[in-house]
Write a protein that holds these residues in place. Structure first.
Motif, PDB file in Angstrom:
ATOM      1  N   HIS A 136     -69.674  29.344 -53.617  1.00 11.11           N
ATOM      2  CA  HIS A 136     -70.602  28.557 -54.438  1.00 11.11           C
ATOM      3  C   HIS A 136     -71.899  29.333 -54.668  1.00 11.11           C
ATOM      4  N   SER A 137     -72.299  29.399 -55.907  1.00  7.52           N
ATOM      5  CA  SER A 137     -73.586  30.013 -56.258  1.00  7.52           C
ATOM      6  C   SER A 137     -74.498  28.945 -56.834  1.00  7.52           C
ATOM      7  N   VAL A 138     -75.700  28.826 -56.265  1.00  8.62           N
ATOM      8  CA  VAL A 138     -76.670  27.879 -56.834  1.00  8.62           C
ATOM      9  C   VAL A 138     -77.423  28.519 -58.009  1.00  8.62           C
ATOM     10  N   ILE A 139     -77.201  29.815 -58.209  1.00 12.60           N
ATOM     11  CA  ILE A 139     -77.894  30.555 -59.275  1.00 12.60           C
ATOM     12  C   ILE A 139     -77.081  30.538 -60.575  1.00 12.60           C
ATOM     13  N   LYS A 140     -75.768  30.508 -60.417  1.00 11.00           N
ATOM     14  CA  LYS A 140     -74.842  30.704 -61.545  1.00 11.00           C
ATOM     15  C   LYS A 140     -75.166  29.840 -62.774  1.00 11.00           C
ATOM     16  N   GLY A 141     -75.470  28.569 -62.517  1.00  7.67           N
ATOM     17  CA  GLY A 141     -75.656  27.616 -63.621  1.00  7.67           C
ATOM     18  C   GLY A 141     -76.763  27.969 -64.590  1.00  7.67           C
ATOM     19  N   ILE A 142     -77.724  28.775 -64.153  1.00  5.23           N
ATOM     20  CA  ILE A 142     -78.838  29.118 -65.047  1.00  5.23           C
ATOM     21  C   ILE A 142     -78.727  30.552 -65.566  1.00  5.23           C
ATOM     22  N   CYS A 143     -77.604  31.202 -65.239  1.00  4.10           N
ATOM     23  CA  CYS A 143     -77.393  32.585 -65.713  1.00  4.10           C
ATOM     24  C   CYS A 143     -76.448  32.585 -66.905  1.00  4.10           C
ATOM     25  N   LEU A 144     -76.555  33.619 -67.730  1.00  5.52           N
ATOM     26  CA  LEU A 144     -75.649  33.750 -68.868  1.00  5.52           C
ATOM     27  C   LEU A 144     -74.242  34.059 -68.394  1.00  5.52           C
TER      28      LEU A 144
END
Ligand code: DQA
Length: 143
Positions: free
Chosen positions: A113-121
């Motif tokens: 799980h990445s909490v960063i992924k959702g705001i990355c392209l």
């Protein structure tokens, strides 16, 4: 797309000696030299930063938000739990690509799980240091 931040988080300063069977044999300095070469051939200017400290990463992102046109970030383990880093990436609003040397989907459950992924392209995972090249290409193509 001209000025790119390439940011690495905790423990990535130990690349080359840190679990080379997972992360490869190149040091961060050697990887950054290759990124620099790749970027200069595409007329990009790259600014590198690595820190083991969440706040230092956030400060760097904030301080460079007006200089940069885009960002490549390997947040290390902060990927999996740092809402503060996620908020910093979201706050500056730069097109951002998340990179992981290893394939985090095929490792321990906590890494999936990445909490960063959702705001990355995009999230690029499992291509070793070449993932940074792919990330730069993504940034060039996102314009
Ligand atoms: C990493 C994967 C993370 O789970 C780990 O904590 C790292 C490196 C990678 O590049 O594969 O420090 O981001």
């Amino acid at each position: 797309m001209k000025n790119i931040l390439v940011i690495n988080g905790p423990n990535l300063n130990l690349l080359g000696e840190r679990e080379p069977e997972i992360y490869g044999n190149l040091t961060l300095e050697e990887i950054n030299k290759r990124i620099e070469q790749f970027a200069s051939e595409r007329d990009l200017t790259v600014k590198f930063f690595q820190s083991n400290h969440e706040g230092a990463l956030i400060d760097f992102i904030q301080q460079n938000r007006r200089w940069a046109d885009g960002m490549v970030i390997n947040p290390g383990a902060l990927t999996h739990y740092s809402y503060a880093l996620r908020d910093a990436v979201a706050a500056v609003g730069l097109p951002t690509i998340e990179v992981h040397l290893s394939d985090i989907a095929k490792r321990e459950p906590f890494r999936r799980h990445s909490v960063i992924k959702g705001i990355c392209l995009n999230q690029i995972s499992g291509f070793g240091y070449k993932g940074y090249f792919k990330a730069l290409e993504d940034l060039i193509n996102c314009q």
